[in-house]
Design an enzyme around this catalytic site. Structure first.
Site, PDB file in Angstrom:
ATOM      1  N   GLY A 277       0.776  -1.248   0.000  1.00 16.28           N
ATOM      2  CA  GLY A 277       0.000   0.000   0.000  1.00 16.28           C
ATOM      3  C   GLY A 277       0.800   1.287   0.000  1.00 16.28           C
TER       4      GLY A 277
ATOM      5  N   GLY B 142       3.193  -3.437  -4.041  1.00 18.06           N
ATOM      6  CA  GLY B 142       2.990  -3.637  -5.480  1.00 18.06           C
ATOM      7  C   GLY B 142       3.312  -2.321  -6.174  1.00 18.06           C
TER       8      GLY B 142
ATOM      9  NE  ARG C 202      -4.270   2.607 -10.473  1.00 15.93           N
ATOM     10  CZ  ARG C 202      -4.064   3.754  -9.881  1.00 15.93           C
ATOM     11  NH1 ARG C 202      -3.755   4.810 -10.581  1.00 15.93           N
ATOM     12  NH2 ARG C 202      -4.160   3.839  -8.578  1.00 15.93           N
TER      13      ARG C 202
ATOM     14  CE1 TYR D  95     -10.339   0.810  -8.023  1.00 15.42           C
ATOM     15  CE2 TYR D  95      -8.471   1.222  -9.456  1.00 15.42           C
ATOM     16  CZ  TYR D  95      -9.247   0.347  -8.726  1.00 15.42           C
ATOM     17  OH  TYR D  95      -8.920  -0.976  -8.694  1.00 15.42           O
TER      18      TYR D  95
ATOM     19  CB  CYS E 231     -18.552   2.020 -27.342  1.00 10.87           C
ATOM     20  SG  CYS E 231     -17.988   2.317 -28.999  1.00 10.87           S
ATOM     21  CD  GLU E 232     -18.896   1.110 -20.730  1.00 16.82           C
ATOM     22  OE1 GLU E 232     -19.303   1.809 -19.789  1.00 16.82           O
ATOM     23  OE2 GLU E 232     -18.921  -0.123 -20.733  1.00 16.82           O
TER      24      GLU E 232
ATOM     25  CE1 TYR F 297      -2.911  -4.025  -8.068  1.00 17.75           C
ATOM     26  CE2 TYR F 297      -1.625  -2.044  -7.610  1.00 17.75           C
ATOM     27  CZ  TYR F 297      -2.047  -3.310  -7.249  1.00 17.75           C
ATOM     28  OH  TYR F 297      -1.615  -3.856  -6.073  1.00 17.75           O
TER      29      TYR F 297
HETATM   30  N1  LLP Z   1      -1.072  -7.169  -0.177  1.00 18.04           N
HETATM   31  C1  LLP Z   1      -2.392  -7.426  -0.300  1.00 18.04           C
HETATM   32  C2  LLP Z   1      -3.015  -8.424   0.550  1.00 18.04           C
HETATM   33  C3  LLP Z   1      -3.155  -6.717  -1.251  1.00 18.04           C
HETATM   34  O1  LLP Z   1      -4.457  -6.946  -1.363  1.00 18.04           O
HETATM   35  C4  LLP Z   1      -2.524  -5.743  -2.071  1.00 18.04           C
HETATM   36  C5  LLP Z   1      -3.286  -4.996  -3.074  1.00 18.04           C
HETATM   37  C6  LLP Z   1      -1.137  -5.521  -1.911  1.00 18.04           C
HETATM   38  C7  LLP Z   1      -0.455  -6.260  -0.948  1.00 18.04           C
HETATM   39  C8  LLP Z   1      -0.383  -4.526  -2.730  1.00 18.04           C
HETATM   40  O2  LLP Z   1      -0.863  -3.234  -2.586  1.00 18.04           O
HETATM   41  P1  LLP Z   1      -0.066  -2.025  -3.290  1.00 18.04           P
HETATM   42  O3  LLP Z   1       1.289  -1.939  -2.653  1.00 18.04           O
HETATM   43  O4  LLP Z   1       0.040  -2.326  -4.723  1.00 18.04           O
HETATM   44  O5  LLP Z   1      -0.890  -0.813  -3.020  1.00 18.04           O
HETATM   45  N2  LLP Z   1      -6.269  -1.761  -8.497  1.00 18.04           N
HETATM   46  C9  LLP Z   1      -6.043  -0.782  -7.447  1.00 18.04           C
HETATM   47  C10 LLP Z   1      -5.194  -1.343  -6.344  1.00 18.04           C
HETATM   48  C11 LLP Z   1      -5.767  -2.611  -5.745  1.00 18.04           C
HETATM   49  C12 LLP Z   1      -4.881  -3.210  -4.711  1.00 18.04           C
HETATM   50  C13 LLP Z   1      -5.334  -4.570  -4.316  1.00 18.04           C
HETATM   51  N3  LLP Z   1      -4.524  -5.171  -3.284  1.00 18.04           N
HETATM   52  C14 LLP Z   1      -5.407   0.472  -8.052  1.00 18.04           C
HETATM   53  O6  LLP Z   1      -5.154   0.486  -9.254  1.00 18.04           O
HETATM   54  O7  LLP Z   1      -5.200   1.461  -7.360  1.00 18.04           O
END
Ligand code: LLP
Length: 401
Positions: free
Chosen positions: A221, A264, A301, A305, A331-332, A360
């Site tokens: 996160g 991530g 994204r 969001y 087409c949206e 993502y």
């Molecule tokens: N660990 C768990 C259990 C998770 O569910 C996630 C992300 C991460 C680690 C990694 O999180 P990060 O460091 O990438 O923030 N599609 C969304 C983000 C969804 C994240 C889902 N889980 C976006 O594009 O902002």
């Protein structure tokens, strides 16, 4: 954040066309180094959340950069990580809503599971008595760049309710399954450590009641910024947020608990741009719409969001600056990359770069409108390498019987 030069972009586009994701290996290495340096004084291991971007060339860069392992959320992600040479102990599985088959498949591969419901835990224990497991708790505090990506709050579907912890312990005891980890993930894309620290404190509080713990996993996160003028987050704040409660826990319990984190975005988002060509410019309702040859099928994204992604016109460095709306070719109505952005006078044929598209982006792509997935290239040691070719029409329809 990575922005290719006009020369690089022209060379790539000439060879591979548009749309194309362009990733800079050096940016990934720098992000990995920042994270490893920041956490080096803690007994910490970093697991890359492979859902952010599973291009194997990118994952290999991350692997070589010293990031220890992979956080996987599906059996396919686990299998993929094993195929890339990760050992079972370098993979942690943090799924939700698992079927029996999935629990068995991953368990049989010897991968530790972070389970966040009594149902999954009970089934796991029945299938794998005498083994090890980790509990995903709900820290009841959350943070994230959009409400849809806040996971730690009580209202989200994730994690065990604190009232279920006793039952979780009893189930594990019955099947002689050792609870070796406590996991918490508060959300995606946070910039200050307040809620993160609250979650660390909650994990330490819950951990007191478990005797076999080997690690705490605080999830991912760590936020990235999407505008070129913004400064990166202060990782030290997050290290301190872990260190204080952890030191106290270790001292009181005479332990040296291992720490795990699962970033991530932080590792990949800034490394990549999506290059697209302006196909159509039109004025309507006193607005200038700049239409691209990509859409939310490649980068969802903004539509999903309301995420901000800065866009630059790489084809021009001088000219009148115009306020435009950049839209995709899906087409949206919601297929909009930016509702109002200032940009050097875009013309049909120009190449635009949509920034911070490495996390993502490609991994959430689809074939909506029967459009092909975009190709991907990597810039590494000044070389340009095609890492994923464009999908063909035949491939798009190939699954239909
Ligand atoms: N660990 C768990 C259990 C998770 O569910 C996630 C992300 C991460 C680690 C990694 O999180 P990060 O460091 O990438 O923030 N599609 C969304 C983000 C969804 C994240 C889902 N889980 C976006 O594009 O902002």
């Amino acid at each position: 954040m990575f922005i290719p030069t006009k020369k690089q972009a022209e060379e790539i586009v000439k060879k591979y066309g548009t749309p194309v994701f362009v990733t800079d290996a050096e940016t990934i290495n720098n992000q990995a180094k920042k994270l490893l340096d920041a956490f080096k004084d803690l007994n910490a291991k970093v697991f890359y959340a492979i859902k952010a971007n599973y291009n194997p060339h990118i994952v290999n860069i991350i692997k070589k950069s010293g990031i220890y392992g992979i956080d996987a959320v599906s059996p396919n992600e686990v299998q993929f990580a094993l195929g890339l040479g990760y050992l079972p102990e370098q993979i942690i599985f943090t799924p939700n809503s698992l079927s029996d088959e999935e629990i068995k498949t991953v368990g049989n591969l010897g991968i530790l599971q972070n389970l966040g419901s009594i149902s999954e835990l009970r089934r796991y224990c029945k299938f794998f008595p005498g083994s090890k497991v980790s509990l995903r708790i709900c820290p009841e505090t959350g943070a994230g760049e959009f409400h849809q990506v806040v996971t730690g709050a009580l209202h989200s579907k994730f994690g065990l309710d604190k009232n279920d912890l006793e039952e979780a312990r009893a189930i594990c005891k019955k099947y002689k399954v050792k609870i070796v980890g406590i996991h918490s993930h508060i959300g995606s894309g946070f910039y200050q450590a307040r809620e993160f620290k609250e979650s660390v404190i909650e994990v330490c509080r819950i951990a007191k009641k478990f005797n076999d713990l080997e690690f705490f996993d605080f999830g991912g996160g760590f936020g990235v910024y999407y505008r070129p003028e913004e400064k990166p987050i202060n990782l030290k704040e997050f290290v301190l947020a872990v260190k204080e409660p952890l030191d106290e826990f270790n001292k009181k319990n005479k332990k040296n608990i291992e720490i795990r984190i699962e970033p991530g975005k932080f590792l990949v988002s800034e490394s990549t741009v999506l290059l697209a060509r302006v196909t159509t410019i039109k004025e309507k309702n006193k607005k200038v719409f700049v239409g691209l040859d990509t859409g939310f099928n490649h980068l969802i994204r903004p539509a999903m969001y309301g995420a901000y992604h800065h866009i630059v016109n790489l084809s021009r460095n001088k000219g009148e600056v115009k306020l435009v709306q950049v839209v995709g070719n899906i087409c949206e109505t919601c297929d909009v990359f930016n509702k109002g952005i200032k940009m050097i006078n875009p013309k049909e044929g120009d190449i635009l770069a949509i920034l911070v598209a490495g996390g993502y982006g490609a991994s959430m792509s689809s074939n909506y409108n029967m459009r092909a997935l975009a190709c991907e290239v990597l810039i590494k040691d000044k070389k340009i390498i095609l890492t994923k070719r464009i999908q063909t029409y035949k491939e798009i329809i190939s699954l239909y019987l």
